[in-house]
Scaffold this motif. Structure first.
Motif, PDB file in Angstrom:
ATOM      1  N   VAL A 192       2.925  -5.938   2.310  1.00 22.94           N
ATOM      2  CA  VAL A 192       2.128  -7.107   2.289  1.00 22.94           C
ATOM      3  C   VAL A 192       0.607  -6.727   2.095  1.00 22.94           C
ATOM      4  CG1 VAL A 192       1.655  -7.876   4.682  1.00 22.94           C
ATOM      5  CG2 VAL A 192       1.550  -9.475   2.879  1.00 22.94           C
ATOM      6  N   GLU A 193      -0.129  -7.298   1.209  1.00 26.08           N
ATOM      7  CA  GLU A 193      -1.674  -6.903   1.161  1.00 26.08           C
ATOM      8  C   GLU A 193      -2.314  -8.129   1.622  1.00 26.08           C
ATOM      9  OE1 GLU A 193      -4.688  -4.659  -1.530  1.00 26.08           O
ATOM     10  OE2 GLU A 193      -3.388  -6.019  -2.716  1.00 26.08           O
ATOM     11  N   LEU A 194      -3.103  -7.790   2.463  1.00 25.68           N
ATOM     12  CA  LEU A 194      -4.176  -8.712   3.059  1.00 25.68           C
ATOM     13  C   LEU A 194      -5.551  -8.557   2.472  1.00 25.68           C
ATOM     14  CD1 LEU A 194      -2.956  -8.725   6.794  1.00 25.68           C
ATOM     15  CD2 LEU A 194      -2.197 -10.053   5.120  1.00 25.68           C
ATOM     16  N   PRO A 195      -5.928  -9.151   1.581  1.00 24.79           N
ATOM     17  CA  PRO A 195      -7.042  -8.944   0.800  1.00 24.79           C
ATOM     18  C   PRO A 195      -8.432  -9.414   1.724  1.00 24.79           C
ATOM     19  CG  PRO A 195      -5.787 -10.376  -0.524  1.00 24.79           C
ATOM     20  CD  PRO A 195      -5.346 -10.513   0.734  1.00 24.79           C
ATOM     21  N   TYR A 196      -9.613  -8.721   1.395  1.00 21.95           N
ATOM     22  CA  TYR A 196     -10.613  -9.180   2.208  1.00 21.95           C
ATOM     23  C   TYR A 196     -11.760 -10.037   1.346  1.00 21.95           C
ATOM     24  CZ  TYR A 196      -9.458  -5.181   5.247  1.00 21.95           C
ATOM     25  OH  TYR A 196      -8.969  -4.424   6.126  1.00 21.95           O
ATOM     26  N   VAL A 197     -12.849 -10.521   1.880  1.00 20.64           N
ATOM     27  CA  VAL A 197     -13.458 -11.530   0.996  1.00 20.64           C
ATOM     28  C   VAL A 197     -13.896 -10.881  -0.320  1.00 20.64           C
ATOM     29  CG1 VAL A 197     -15.981 -12.620   0.901  1.00 20.64           C
ATOM     30  CG2 VAL A 197     -14.292 -12.938   2.821  1.00 20.64           C
ATOM     31  N   GLY A 198     -13.976 -11.287  -1.325  1.00 24.32           N
ATOM     32  CA  GLY A 198     -14.533 -10.701  -2.609  1.00 24.32           C
ATOM     33  C   GLY A 198     -13.365 -10.114  -3.315  1.00 24.32           C
ATOM     34  N   GLY A 199     -12.110  -9.765  -2.653  1.00 25.15           N
ATOM     35  CA  GLY A 199     -10.970  -9.446  -3.411  1.00 25.15           C
ATOM     36  C   GLY A 199     -11.231  -7.992  -3.999  1.00 25.15           C
ATOM     37  N   GLU A 200     -12.055  -7.034  -3.711  1.00 29.86           N
ATOM     38  CA  GLU A 200     -11.885  -5.885  -4.246  1.00 29.86           C
ATOM     39  C   GLU A 200     -11.519  -4.843  -3.206  1.00 29.86           C
ATOM     40  OE1 GLU A 200     -16.168  -4.500  -5.628  1.00 29.86           O
ATOM     41  OE2 GLU A 200     -16.723  -6.545  -4.646  1.00 29.86           O
ATOM     42  N   VAL A 201     -11.152  -5.101  -2.191  1.00 24.91           N
ATOM     43  CA  VAL A 201     -10.544  -4.195  -1.420  1.00 24.91           C
ATOM     44  C   VAL A 201      -9.488  -5.069  -0.304  1.00 24.91           C
ATOM     45  CG1 VAL A 201     -10.806  -2.474   0.791  1.00 24.91           C
ATOM     46  CG2 VAL A 201     -12.702  -2.885  -0.976  1.00 24.91           C
ATOM     47  N   GLY A 202      -8.443  -4.469  -0.101  1.00 20.99           N
ATOM     48  CA  GLY A 202      -7.566  -5.033   0.950  1.00 20.99           C
ATOM     49  C   GLY A 202      -6.543  -3.842   1.551  1.00 20.99           C
ATOM     50  N   MET A 203      -6.093  -4.643   2.930  1.00 14.35           N
ATOM     51  CA  MET A 203      -5.268  -3.773   3.685  1.00 14.35           C
ATOM     52  C   MET A 203      -3.840  -4.235   3.289  1.00 14.35           C
ATOM     53  SD  MET A 203      -4.834  -4.010   7.791  1.00 14.35           S
ATOM     54  CE  MET A 203      -6.302  -2.918   8.149  1.00 14.35           C
ATOM     55  N   VAL A 204      -3.039  -2.963   2.863  1.00 15.04           N
ATOM     56  CA  VAL A 204      -1.827  -3.056   2.789  1.00 15.04           C
ATOM     57  C   VAL A 204      -1.065  -2.607   3.857  1.00 15.04           C
ATOM     58  CG1 VAL A 204       0.223  -1.998   1.079  1.00 15.04           C
ATOM     59  CG2 VAL A 204      -2.197  -2.425   0.302  1.00 15.04           C
ATOM     60  N   VAL A 205       0.144  -3.226   4.157  1.00 16.21           N
ATOM     61  CA  VAL A 205       0.730  -3.146   5.396  1.00 16.21           C
ATOM     62  C   VAL A 205       2.229  -2.936   5.158  1.00 16.21           C
ATOM     63  CG1 VAL A 205       1.778  -4.011   7.785  1.00 16.21           C
ATOM     64  CG2 VAL A 205      -0.754  -4.746   6.870  1.00 16.21           C
ATOM     65  N   VAL A 206       2.604  -1.776   5.490  1.00 13.24           N
ATOM     66  CA  VAL A 206       4.183  -1.298   5.145  1.00 13.24           C
ATOM     67  C   VAL A 206       5.215  -1.543   6.098  1.00 13.24           C
ATOM     68  CG1 VAL A 206       5.450   0.376   3.755  1.00 13.24           C
ATOM     69  CG2 VAL A 206       2.925   0.151   3.113  1.00 13.24           C
ATOM     70  N   LEU A 207       6.032  -2.132   6.192  1.00 17.32           N
ATOM     71  CA  LEU A 207       6.894  -2.403   7.446  1.00 17.32           C
ATOM     72  C   LEU A 207       8.389  -1.790   6.860  1.00 17.32           C
ATOM     73  CD1 LEU A 207       7.295  -3.307  10.233  1.00 17.32           C
ATOM     74  CD2 LEU A 207       8.013  -5.585   9.155  1.00 17.32           C
ATOM     75  N   PRO A 208       8.882  -0.359   7.146  1.00 18.96           N
ATOM     76  CA  PRO A 208      10.319  -0.054   6.949  1.00 18.96           C
ATOM     77  C   PRO A 208      11.216  -0.954   7.849  1.00 18.96           C
ATOM     78  CG  PRO A 208       8.823   1.621   7.444  1.00 18.96           C
ATOM     79  CD  PRO A 208       8.056   0.433   8.014  1.00 18.96           C
ATOM     80  N   PRO A 209      12.530  -0.971   7.524  1.00 17.52           N
ATOM     81  CA  PRO A 209      13.507  -1.814   8.033  1.00 17.52           C
ATOM     82  C   PRO A 209      13.628  -1.121   9.468  1.00 17.52           C
ATOM     83  CG  PRO A 209      14.331  -0.993   6.018  1.00 17.52           C
ATOM     84  CD  PRO A 209      13.139  -0.347   6.168  1.00 17.52           C
ATOM     85  N   ALA A 210      14.042  -1.954  10.453  1.00 17.19           N
ATOM     86  CA  ALA A 210      14.314  -1.446  11.806  1.00 17.19           C
ATOM     87  C   ALA A 210      15.367  -0.144  12.071  1.00 17.19           C
ATOM     88  CB  ALA A 210      15.088  -2.575  12.672  1.00 17.19           C
ATOM     89  N   GLY A 211      14.788   0.635  12.601  1.00 17.10           N
ATOM     90  CA  GLY A 211      15.493   2.030  12.796  1.00 17.10           C
ATOM     91  C   GLY A 211      15.264   2.851  11.539  1.00 17.10           C
ATOM     92  N   ALA A 212      14.621   2.554  10.417  1.00 13.71           N
ATOM     93  CA  ALA A 212      14.332   3.211   9.342  1.00 13.71           C
ATOM     94  C   ALA A 212      13.099   3.953   9.177  1.00 13.71           C
ATOM     95  CB  ALA A 212      14.752   2.697   8.294  1.00 13.71           C
ATOM     96  N   PHE A 213      11.972   3.511  10.170  1.00  7.23           N
ATOM     97  CA  PHE A 213      10.727   4.182  10.242  1.00  7.23           C
ATOM     98  C   PHE A 213      10.529   5.629   9.806  1.00  7.23           C
ATOM     99  CE2 PHE A 213       6.412   5.412  11.756  1.00  7.23           C
ATOM    100  CZ  PHE A 213       5.794   4.898  11.161  1.00  7.23           C
ATOM    101  N   GLU A 214      11.281   6.671  10.546  1.00  4.67           N
ATOM    102  CA  GLU A 214      11.107   7.993  10.481  1.00  4.67           C
ATOM    103  C   GLU A 214      11.790   8.641   9.227  1.00  4.67           C
ATOM    104  OE1 GLU A 214      11.338  10.074  14.843  1.00  4.67           O
ATOM    105  OE2 GLU A 214      12.983   8.514  14.329  1.00  4.67           O
ATOM    106  N   ALA A 215      12.751   7.832   8.580  1.00  5.43           N
ATOM    107  CA  ALA A 215      13.197   8.194   7.480  1.00  5.43           C
ATOM    108  C   ALA A 215      12.170   7.801   6.223  1.00  5.43           C
ATOM    109  CB  ALA A 215      14.549   7.751   7.222  1.00  5.43           C
ATOM    110  N   PHE A 216      11.551   6.675   6.299  1.00  2.73           N
ATOM    111  CA  PHE A 216      10.695   5.961   5.293  1.00  2.73           C
ATOM    112  C   PHE A 216       9.414   7.140   5.375  1.00  2.73           C
ATOM    113  CE2 PHE A 216       6.675   4.317   4.543  1.00  2.73           C
ATOM    114  CZ  PHE A 216       6.698   3.655   3.331  1.00  2.73           C
ATOM    115  N   GLU A 217       9.052   7.369   6.513  1.00  2.00           N
ATOM    116  CA  GLU A 217       7.829   8.400   6.328  1.00  2.00           C
ATOM    117  C   GLU A 217       8.044   9.592   6.192  1.00  2.00           C
ATOM    118  OE1 GLU A 217       5.714   8.407   9.938  1.00  2.00           O
ATOM    119  OE2 GLU A 217       7.141   9.235  11.320  1.00  2.00           O
TER     120      GLU A 217
END
Length: 456
Positions: free
Chosen positions: A292-317
């Motif tokens: 998901v991306e949480l945009p900041y005011v103005g829409g030029e920059v955003g924070m993208v949050v990346v959530l792997p499935p439970a138990g799969a974080f290490e495999a994802f990274e």
């Protein structure tokens, strides 16, 4: 002549404007003067026009280096929350690379994912810096929360994002730095040469440089260089500083924030303050990974949050690289849904020589084999120079109003999606996050949170 140390330390943030140029020679070779004037040259800042292919190559390399850097750092601290500004590190090392030659130049380019040659890379960095220029020229450093300037609605009344970057060089007043090197850094990085006395007053030089970094990071990086960092063999310090502050386009309501469980990478669970809101956001689910991306005011920059499935974080990274990160950005499309995200505040500090050696540039740190002949007239200096240390510190604070981030080193989607059911994204386990410039996809900051309780 004996080989001697030169510190090419890098600090990080990003704003243009500075001075550099031909050297004023002092009476004593190798010694500076605390009262010597700063070295200046009449070199104007270059325009930001570059071929589109060069710009794209730089941004793609930035994303690849971001993932390489964080992967190497997490190998050193697998259970730690980590936060870096790969853009800051890249800019600082690009300035250093301008003076590298031979095998040193080749290794640095490969490790830093520089696909362009010297004639193209520095103009491309200048173009990217200009593309990132913030519209808010306010001063960094007021106290308060991450989004202290936000209004209640967090929308059109919020504060536009601020991304401030600055580059500078710090060297001896009478040392034979090469004029083309100084002119390159003046033209493409706005970096001025400040004269300091590493020989007679290394602590005074350290204080002056730290003060410069602190002023340009809103006071969030008050002491980039610790006591004893410099000595009489230090010859040059390159600094790049970054300050970022923005309010969410859609602020979280503080009254909705409540404690909720977060399961750390090691399996322990703790209740942490968790923000929550339902809204339309750029969202995607790719192979079970929620983004998901949480945009900041103005829409030029955003924070993208990346959530792997439970138990799969290490495999994802373990599989995350620049191409996959950019593919996640491209998959985002507007959707209705609910996001629950922990508040977090933490800082990371690194000495990067070991990391950069592991990424493939050991020669730059070799006091005998390093070749920075494009930076210094080595024959006139009577000594070799090499990279002694690369230090990086980064700070991030995320709350209901927005985000504040700073770093010092010592780097739009037009698609729409088919209608989908509202999504639910509860960030209650380890996750990645990136702050990106949406138009260019430049990765400004990249981090991992594996223990939200430790980030309070």
């Amino acid at each position: 002549m004996p080989t001697r140390r030169t510190l090419l330390a890098l600090s990080g943030a990003l704003v243009a404007g500075g001075l550099a140029g031909c050297l004023d020679r002092g009476p004593t070779p190798g010694a500076g003067s605390p009262t010597a004037p700063d070295v200046r040259a009449n070199v104007p800042r270059a325009s930001g026009d570059v071929p589109a292919g060069d710009f794209d190559a730089l941004v793609a390399g930035n994303a690849a280096f971001a993932c390489d850097l964080l992967a190497e750092l997490r190998g050193e601290e697998p259970n730690a929350n980590l936060f870096v500004s790969p853009y800051s590190v890249s800019v600082a090392l690009a300035m250093t690379w301008a003076g590298a030659r031979g095998e040193t130049e080749r290794q640095m380019a490969e490790a830093l994912r520089f696909e362009l040659d010297q004639n193209a890379l520095h103009p491309a960095f200048n173009a990217l810096d200009r593309a990132l220029e913030s519209g808010d020229a306010g001063d960094a450093g007021d106290d308060g929360g991450a989004g202290a300037d936000a209004t209640d609605d967090g929308g059109e009344g919020g504060t536009p994002f601020r991304l401030e970057t600055a580059n500078a060089l710090w060297g001896l007043a009478d040392y034979p730095y090469r004029e083309p090197f100084l002119e390159t850094l003046a033209a493409y990085y706005g970096a001025g040469m400040h004269t300091v006395d590493f020989v007679g007053d290394p602590e005074g030089a350290r204080t002056r440089i730290n003060d410069w970094v602190s002023a340009r990071t809103g006071g969030k990086i008050p002491e980039l260089f610790s006591e004893g960092s410099f000595d009489r063999w230090t010859r040059l310090v390159l600094t790049n500083a970054v300050y970022f502050r923005a309010t969410w386009a859609e602020a979280f309501d503080p009254d909705v924030t409540a404690d909720a469980p977060f399961t750390a990478l090691g399996g322990s669970s703790s209740d942490v303050p968790t923000m929550r809101q339902s809204e339309r956001f750029p969202y995607a689910e790719v192979d079970g990974v929620q983004v998901v991306e949480l945009p900041y005011v103005g829409g030029e920059v955003g924070m993208v949050v990346v959530l792997p499935p439970a138990g799969a974080f290490e495999a994802f990274e373990g599989s995350l690289d620049g191409s996959r990160l950019r593919a996640l950005f491209e998959a985002l499309a507007e959707a209705e849904g609910t996001v629950a995200l922990p508040r977090f505040t933490y800082r990371s500090s690194f000495s990067l020589p070991g990391t950069l050696r592991a990424l493939g540039m050991p020669v730059a740190f070799d006091r005998r084999r390093a070749d920075f002949g494009g930076m210094v007239d080595l024959e006139a200096a009577g000594e070799n120079v090499y990279v002694d240390d690369v230090v990086h510190e980064a700070f991030v604070a995320v709350d209901e109003a927005g985000t504040e981030a700073a770093a010092a080193t010592g780097v739009e989607m037009g698609a729409t999606s088919a209608p989908m059911d509202p999504f639910e994204m509860t960030v209650d386990r380890p996750f990645y996050f990136a702050i990106r410039h949406r138009e260019t996809d430049a990765v400004l900051f990249l981090g991992r949170v594996v223990d939200a309780a430790a980030a309070q």
